[in-house]
Design an enzyme around this catalytic site. Sequence first.
Site, PDB file in Angstrom:
ATOM      1  N   ASP A 130       1.529  23.764  13.722  1.00  0.00           N
ATOM      2  CA  ASP A 130       0.416  22.841  13.497  1.00  0.00           C
ATOM      3  C   ASP A 130      -0.451  23.373  12.363  1.00  0.00           C
ATOM      4  OD1 ASP A 130      -1.665  21.080  13.606  1.00  0.00           O
ATOM      5  OD2 ASP A 130      -2.065  21.322  15.749  1.00  0.00           O
ATOM      6  N   HIS A 157      -3.038  21.774  11.258  1.00  0.00           N
ATOM      7  CA  HIS A 157      -4.401  21.365  11.588  1.00  0.00           C
ATOM      8  C   HIS A 157      -5.145  20.774  10.397  1.00  0.00           C
ATOM      9  CE1 HIS A 157      -7.280  22.064  15.086  1.00  0.00           C
ATOM     10  NE2 HIS A 157      -6.104  21.777  15.630  1.00  0.00           N
ATOM     11  N   GLU A 202       3.175  20.033  11.482  1.00  0.00           N
ATOM     12  CA  GLU A 202       2.253  18.988  11.920  1.00  0.00           C
ATOM     13  C   GLU A 202       0.977  18.965  11.077  1.00  0.00           C
ATOM     14  OE1 GLU A 202      -0.540  18.334  15.861  1.00  0.00           O
ATOM     15  OE2 GLU A 202       1.509  19.073  16.123  1.00  0.00           O
ATOM     16  N   GLU A 210      -2.421  12.484  15.267  1.00  0.00           N
ATOM     17  CA  GLU A 210      -3.292  12.689  16.420  1.00  0.00           C
ATOM     18  C   GLU A 210      -4.711  12.189  16.194  1.00  0.00           C
ATOM     19  OE1 GLU A 210      -5.109  17.066  16.499  1.00  0.00           O
ATOM     20  OE2 GLU A 210      -2.930  17.110  16.302  1.00  0.00           O
ATOM     21  N   ASP A 270      -2.383   9.923  20.020  1.00  0.00           N
ATOM     22  CA  ASP A 270      -2.969  10.489  21.239  1.00  0.00           C
ATOM     23  C   ASP A 270      -3.359   9.321  22.126  1.00  0.00           C
ATOM     24  OD1 ASP A 270      -4.765  11.566  23.203  1.00  0.00           O
ATOM     25  OD2 ASP A 270      -4.939  13.351  21.949  1.00  0.00           O
ATOM     26  N   HIS A 320       0.506  13.337  21.072  1.00  0.00           N
ATOM     27  CA  HIS A 320      -0.434  14.461  21.095  1.00  0.00           C
ATOM     28  C   HIS A 320      -1.139  14.484  22.444  1.00  0.00           C
ATOM     29  CE1 HIS A 320      -4.581  16.071  20.151  1.00  0.00           C
ATOM     30  NE2 HIS A 320      -3.854  16.997  19.550  1.00  0.00           N
TER      31      HIS A 320
END
Length: 390
Positions: A196, A198, A223, A249, A272, A299
Amino acid sequence: MRITGIKTLVVNAEMRNWVFVKVLTDQDGLYGWGEASLNWKTRAVVGAVEDIEPLLIGRDPRDIEQCLRVMNKHSYYRLGIIGATAISGIEHALWDIFGKSVGLPVWRLLGGKVRDKVRVYTHLGLGDMRSVYETFDKGALREKALAVVENGYDALKVVFIPYSHFTADIPSRRHVAILMETLRDAVGDGVEIMVDFHGRPASISAALQFIDELVPYRPMFCEEPVQPGDADAMRIVAERSSCPIATGERLVGIKEFEPLFMSKGAHIVQPDLNHTGGLLEGKRIAAAAEAAFMGVAPHNPNGPLAGVAALHFDVSTPNFVIQEEMSGAVPWYDAVVQTPLHREGSYWSVPTAPGFGVEIDENAAARHPFKPEVIHTLAAVLGDGTIVDW
């Protein structure tokens, strides 16, 4: 059948708060549970649920599509992540009521079963959020990854891309390669690794430089390599990367996913279901993703009810790939919420109870009241004081 009220129940799970939503009806003993947890926005989401409640009083909870239209259209202003999270939690509870009212699990109502078990993955620390976001040492990384595998998982996610800006310096890139090599050597080729980013790289070039360091160790996907919302940037990354790219997400509703589908800006999308508008919106996103040759890996670093909602979605969604989960995040996890989340190895079994098959001990929940959450973002500052993406 009519809705008579909507309540929220906040449970502090040490590193974050869970926001549970209970929709009440005029039928004795018939109510539904959902989840509307959103990190660092607990009080805002609770307030949004209270604001939305009058729009649904007196309506039939089984008219889920109509209830969603009311919540979205009669709010007047377009809803962002806080409003969408509140709606998601309420919508979950409506599905729970519907399933209970007809004696069927929610996945039956979402189209039925398309698989016999649901593959899942978890993070370093098995729910300890500090382990997730603060493991940059290769010794600790190895130890925590082996602990995940010893708990039966054959897939895990890590967050060790450094806090970045517009360039990726050589020492940072080398350290990422060392961490990934350590991780792959520790768990072997039989364990999938997801990395991830982020959204930390502030440029396409920086994201691609970090991806190049990871590719030799065969991640399942990288990700959110750049910040969400720019489908063209995602397309360039996806086109130039030899590693599968995932994102989604932080996108709200199918409208925010559409540019990604049109540009072929990812290989896997990650709505999500706790934030994007609920299960119906999630099914729309999944169908559009399938048409764009994309898989879906929802997510979910949230609480147990969000996990259960995702489970029912996953059972009924053909292009599902793998599910993020955080079960056991606190020692008393099962004392507060009874769920059908039964894991064997790296798979959840298919639930059979009506509705979501959950129940909450509200007295036990009351022993863990709201507390302000740990603010991890305070660490996202470069050496010269520049604030960057967490």
